[in-house]
Design a protein around this motif. Sequence first.
Motif, PDB file in Angstrom:
ATOM      1  N   UNK A   1       0.847  -1.202   0.000  1.00 54.36           N
ATOM      2  CA  UNK A   1       0.000   0.000   0.000  1.00 54.36           C
ATOM      3  C   UNK A   1       0.877   1.245   0.000  1.00 54.36           C
ATOM      4  N   UNK A   2       0.308   2.366  -0.440  1.00 53.85           N
ATOM      5  CA  UNK A   2       1.068   3.604  -0.509  1.00 53.85           C
ATOM      6  C   UNK A   2       1.170   4.283   0.864  1.00 53.85           C
ATOM      7  N   UNK A   3       0.060   4.319   1.575  1.00 56.72           N
ATOM      8  CA  UNK A   3      -0.021   5.074   2.826  1.00 56.72           C
ATOM      9  C   UNK A   3      -0.650   4.205   3.905  1.00 56.72           C
ATOM     10  N   UNK A   4      -0.013   4.179   5.072  1.00 62.61           N
ATOM     11  CA  UNK A   4      -0.644   3.623   6.267  1.00 62.61           C
ATOM     12  C   UNK A   4      -1.010   4.787   7.179  1.00 62.61           C
ATOM     13  N   UNK A   5      -2.274   4.871   7.538  1.00 64.87           N
ATOM     14  CA  UNK A   5      -2.753   5.893   8.463  1.00 64.87           C
ATOM     15  C   UNK A   5      -2.931   5.261   9.838  1.00 64.87           C
ATOM     16  N   UNK A  82       3.871  -2.229  10.208  1.00 63.55           N
ATOM     17  CA  UNK A  82       4.612  -1.534   9.147  1.00 63.55           C
ATOM     18  C   UNK A  82       5.620  -2.453   8.475  1.00 63.55           C
ATOM     19  N   UNK A  83       6.210  -3.351   9.231  1.00 61.50           N
ATOM     20  CA  UNK A  83       7.148  -4.309   8.626  1.00 61.50           C
ATOM     21  C   UNK A  83       6.419  -5.213   7.629  1.00 61.50           C
ATOM     22  N   UNK A  84       5.195  -5.587   7.957  1.00 67.21           N
ATOM     23  CA  UNK A  84       4.412  -6.456   7.065  1.00 67.21           C
ATOM     24  C   UNK A  84       3.910  -5.707   5.838  1.00 67.21           C
ATOM     25  N   UNK A  85       3.448  -4.470   6.038  1.00 66.30           N
ATOM     26  CA  UNK A  85       2.777  -3.743   4.945  1.00 66.30           C
ATOM     27  C   UNK A  85       3.738  -2.931   4.089  1.00 66.30           C
ATOM     28  N   UNK A  86       4.873  -2.523   4.656  1.00 69.70           N
ATOM     29  CA  UNK A  86       5.919  -1.804   3.921  1.00 69.70           C
ATOM     30  C   UNK A  86       5.370  -0.616   3.118  1.00 69.70           C
ATOM     31  N   UNK A  87       4.723   0.346   3.766  1.00 77.28           N
ATOM     32  CA  UNK A  87       4.158   1.486   3.039  1.00 77.28           C
ATOM     33  C   UNK A  87       5.234   2.485   2.616  1.00 77.28           C
TER      34      UNK A  87
END
Length: 349
Positions: A1-5, A82-87
Amino acid sequence: MDVVTVLGARPQFIKAAPVSKALAHVGLREGLLHTGQHYDEKMDAIFFRELSIPFPVENLRVGSDSHGRQTAKMLIGVEDFLRKSNPALVLVYGDTNSTLAGALAAVKLGIPVAHIEAGLRSYNIAMPEEVNRRMTDHISRLLFCPSDHAAENLRTEGIVNDVFVTGDVMLDAVNAFREAAFLRTLPEGLTRDSYYLLTIHRPSNVDDPDRLACILRMIETLDYPVLWPIHPRTLARLDVSKLPQNLIVSEPLGYLDLLNALGKSKALITDSGGMQKEAYWLQRKCITLRKETEWVETLEGGWNTLLPPGSEVEIAAILARTPDSWKPLYGNGNAATDIAANLLQFLKT
């Protein structure tokens, strides 16, 4: 994904509504990470449903705890996500423990942080929110300010790059939802301009029995009913039989019901930051039960007045004053669109 909020509290849900929509409009893929800082139904899921916010990809369910322990739990959970999703970027709002945890976890992983509602200062370092907002500002890559005053605060602290004055995304939300909110009915027995609205939640006010008793004595002097949507945690500490006769206690309200209650009230009495602005935009007078505010512009013209509990000034005398002519504050209601455009440009470079 581009952005994690990263979000976790009621005001952040409201702010996310227009921003998530704007991000989707420009083609940015966003995932919401809910820390679980607010976990009551009225302070959580109802906001996602009412405001058509995408439901979170994950909920850390950290719940209530001391500031240090709660923030530590969030840091662990946010880092793992964040480590899993790598935004490409992490987006945070405001000044809660969720804000600080999201920003810290991201920057330590080398992920740039964008902070919405940057540059606010109460200059009361005893407030946890003041600590959170200062630290978040100093580690953020992009800073979106609601006003020129907020941007000036950043300049005095040496933060000058990638600072944008966009206006306030909460104004976007008020403009988007006020029509639907005003179609709702008020609690039984209340009509427009026939009551005051009370919202208090800060530990300095509700956890101190003497301070809370002082607030209730102030309320008792008013000549109209006072609607108080109260958190169950606060209600459990009170002897309901000893509350002022003019106080109407209700369960917590969702965003649309609360906006409706505010817009139809005579005035607001609060210790909230965000509701000071909402009162101003709806042209309702406000009394803030604090000795300082980060929203200093609302104090101009008498629309908002600081009244710390225990003050010798009578609350009724303040409410009787007529404020100056109203003028727009905190942008034009297009903050989310401007923020999304800037984020898209940043991620393209």
